[in-house]
Motif scaffolding. Structure first.
Motif, PDB file in Angstrom:
ATOM      1  N   ALA A 134       0.816  -1.224   0.000  1.00 51.94           N
ATOM      2  CA  ALA A 134       0.000   0.000   0.000  1.00 51.94           C
ATOM      3  C   ALA A 134       0.847   1.271   0.000  1.00 51.94           C
ATOM      4  N   VAL A 135       2.022   1.185   0.616  1.00 51.40           N
ATOM      5  CA  VAL A 135       2.834   2.391   0.791  1.00 51.40           C
ATOM      6  C   VAL A 135       3.547   2.802  -0.504  1.00 51.40           C
ATOM      7  N   VAL A 136       3.522   1.915  -1.498  1.00 56.24           N
ATOM      8  CA  VAL A 136       4.244   2.190  -2.742  1.00 56.24           C
ATOM      9  C   VAL A 136       3.373   2.994  -3.706  1.00 56.24           C
ATOM     10  N   ASP A 137       3.978   3.993  -4.304  1.00 59.32           N
ATOM     11  CA  ASP A 137       3.260   4.908  -5.178  1.00 59.32           C
ATOM     12  C   ASP A 137       3.257   4.393  -6.624  1.00 59.32           C
ATOM     13  N   ALA A 138       2.478   3.351  -6.875  1.00 59.66           N
ATOM     14  CA  ALA A 138       2.376   2.781  -8.222  1.00 59.66           C
ATOM     15  C   ALA A 138       1.080   1.985  -8.306  1.00 59.66           C
ATOM     16  N   GLU A 139       0.636   1.718  -9.532  1.00 57.51           N
ATOM     17  CA  GLU A 139      -0.639   1.002  -9.702  1.00 57.51           C
ATOM     18  C   GLU A 139      -0.482  -0.507  -9.514  1.00 57.51           C
ATOM     19  N   VAL A 140       0.629  -1.041  -9.991  1.00 59.00           N
ATOM     20  CA  VAL A 140       0.831  -2.487  -9.891  1.00 59.00           C
ATOM     21  C   VAL A 140       2.080  -2.761  -9.053  1.00 59.00           C
ATOM     22  N   VAL A 141       1.865  -3.376  -7.932  1.00 59.41           N
ATOM     23  CA  VAL A 141       2.945  -3.638  -6.977  1.00 59.41           C
ATOM     24  C   VAL A 141       2.811  -5.083  -6.500  1.00 59.41           C
ATOM     25  N   LEU A 142       3.889  -5.838  -6.605  1.00 55.59           N
ATOM     26  CA  LEU A 142       3.864  -7.227  -6.121  1.00 55.59           C
ATOM     27  C   LEU A 142       5.087  -7.481  -5.259  1.00 55.59           C
ATOM     28  N   THR A 143       4.910  -8.294  -4.235  1.00 47.60           N
ATOM     29  CA  THR A 143       6.033  -8.622  -3.365  1.00 47.60           C
ATOM     30  C   THR A 143       6.984  -9.570  -4.096  1.00 47.60           C
ATOM     31  N   ALA A 144       8.269  -9.261  -4.043  1.00 48.45           N
ATOM     32  CA  ALA A 144       9.270 -10.151  -4.640  1.00 48.45           C
ATOM     33  C   ALA A 144       9.859 -11.056  -3.563  1.00 48.45           C
ATOM     34  N   THR A 145      10.430 -10.463  -2.523  1.00 44.32           N
ATOM     35  CA  THR A 145      11.005 -11.257  -1.440  1.00 44.32           C
ATOM     36  C   THR A 145      10.653 -10.615  -0.099  1.00 44.32           C
ATOM     37  N   ALA A 146      10.759 -11.395   0.931  1.00 40.30           N
ATOM     38  CA  ALA A 146      10.558 -10.874   2.277  1.00 40.30           C
ATOM     39  C   ALA A 146      11.380 -11.688   3.255  1.00 40.30           C
ATOM     40  N   SER A 147      11.929 -11.000   4.224  1.00 38.93           N
ATOM     41  CA  SER A 147      12.643 -11.640   5.319  1.00 38.93           C
ATOM     42  C   SER A 147      11.945 -11.203   6.583  1.00 38.93           C
ATOM     43  N   ILE A 148      11.394 -12.152   7.317  1.00 45.93           N
ATOM     44  CA  ILE A 148      10.552 -11.762   8.433  1.00 45.93           C
ATOM     45  C   ILE A 148      10.933 -12.485   9.709  1.00 45.93           C
ATOM     46  N   ARG A 149      10.563 -11.868  10.815  1.00 45.16           N
ATOM     47  CA  ARG A 149      10.859 -12.452  12.118  1.00 45.16           C
ATOM     48  C   ARG A 149       9.655 -12.242  13.025  1.00 45.16           C
ATOM     49  N   PHE A 150       9.190 -13.323  13.602  1.00 41.86           N
ATOM     50  CA  PHE A 150       8.116 -13.229  14.589  1.00 41.86           C
ATOM     51  C   PHE A 150       8.797 -13.115  15.952  1.00 41.86           C
ATOM     52  N   VAL A 151       8.802 -11.915  16.516  1.00 41.39           N
ATOM     53  CA  VAL A 151       9.640 -11.647  17.679  1.00 41.39           C
ATOM     54  C   VAL A 151       9.032 -12.242  18.950  1.00 41.39           C
ATOM     55  N   ARG A 152       7.717 -12.072  19.108  1.00 41.14           N
ATOM     56  CA  ARG A 152       7.065 -12.758  20.237  1.00 41.14           C
ATOM     57  C   ARG A 152       5.620 -13.076  19.861  1.00 41.14           C
ATOM     58  N   PRO A 153       5.050 -14.123  20.449  1.00 44.85           N
ATOM     59  CA  PRO A 153       3.673 -14.492  20.105  1.00 44.85           C
ATOM     60  C   PRO A 153       2.702 -13.362  20.440  1.00 44.85           C
ATOM     61  N   VAL A 154       1.687 -13.206  19.603  1.00 39.31           N
ATOM     62  CA  VAL A 154       0.659 -12.187  19.825  1.00 39.31           C
ATOM     63  C   VAL A 154      -0.619 -12.919  20.208  1.00 39.31           C
TER      64      VAL A 154
END
Lengths: 186, 186
Positions: free
Chosen positions: B119-139
């Motif tokens: 959503a934060v990207v200023d373009a009409e077509v935006v797709l995720t290429a890669t992501a590196s994520i960390r779940f720091v603590r359970p919610v």
């Protein structure tokens, strides 16, 4: 009319793919040949005897999911061997795609992979710690995503699971999931 | 070697300009002082606490989402400055948790972060290429997750977005998302 040896071996192979627990006796009856002929056919085709086939299937066996309720897995689990490997299928439907360009939203592919990574672990409490993922190519409405999980590393409280998701023969998503297991539940 | 108070406060101010959503805890760790010291520093410098800083960001700007329909964002967007930053909130409800231990399922936190990164990207077509994520603590059920996005790098067709998700002042999820924009739509 008797089939030629070549035709018979072809049909025999197909039969065993459809019904892996057919006995040599039953096949002999179906093809109107001796049991000895069936044994020779199997040897030539490299197909083990019934006991070997059962053992092979047992190894492939479908374990029960421990870490979450089976209905919590996103997609349909078609194979599961705890702490080893698993396969799940997810067909991309209307609710999975962006309204605008009909491409599957990333979090559905992630959810399929992540829940399979959790499901494959042999523990009661499993949570994802980290993940590194790549969306290799966009997936479109109607495509069937087959996620394949392989456990690649097990330490005292962590399990690393590699996931590749395919549409037909093409990789569409890859991920490495590092999940942790609660010790009390080991 | 410990920094003098003056040096520390100077560095603290610079750090917060670069990373406005640093927690007191993280700053205490970085400067090797207590959380209480950081709080006093902030008070002396007139820098509000994390929640206040997030709120301040929210008041500064609210652009319209371009890359997807607003209702496709997972969570409620409370701040958006295209190609710069964004904030969204997601309350963890029954449908987000594992039946067994009432912990939020990872893919919902991922979905919140991923959709905010798009959503934060200023373009009409935006797709995720890669992501590196960390779940720091359970919610857990009932907690409110505030995801904060910052655009950290823009190249010709890629945008890197860093996401931190908080429950109160605590980081619960972190991710670096590399998204691509379709050139025709720039």
């Amino acid at each position: 009319m008797r089939l030629s040896k070549r035709e018979r071996q072809k049909k025999l192979k197909l039969s065993l793919e459809a019904e892996p627990f057919l006995t040599d006796e039953e096949m002999a009856r179906r093809f109107g040949v001796s049991i000895q002929t069936i044994r020779l056919d199997r040897m030539e085709l490299g197909i083990p005897e019934l006991r070997g086939r059962i053992k092979h299937m047992a190894e492939k066996n479908f374990d029960g999911v421990r870490s979450l309720y089976p209905e919590e897995v996103i997609g349909q689990v078609t194979e599961l061997k705890l702490d080893h490997s698993g396969v799940s299928e997810l067909e991309i439907r209307e609710e999975h795609v962006f309204a605008r360009h009909r491409v599957a939203r990333g979090h559905h592919l992630f959810a399929q992979a992540n829940s399979l990574a959790v499901a494959v672990v042999d523990a009661e409490v499993v949570l994802t710690a980290t993940a590194s993922i790549r969306f290799v190519r966009p997936v479109r409405l109607g495509e069937k995503c087959v996620a394949v999980a392989r456990v690649t590393k097990v330490t005292s409280n962590r399990t690393q699971v590699d996931i590749q998701t395919f549409v037909e023969d093409e990789v569409v998503f890859q991920g490495v999931f590092d999940v942790y297991r609660s010790k009390e539940d080991q």
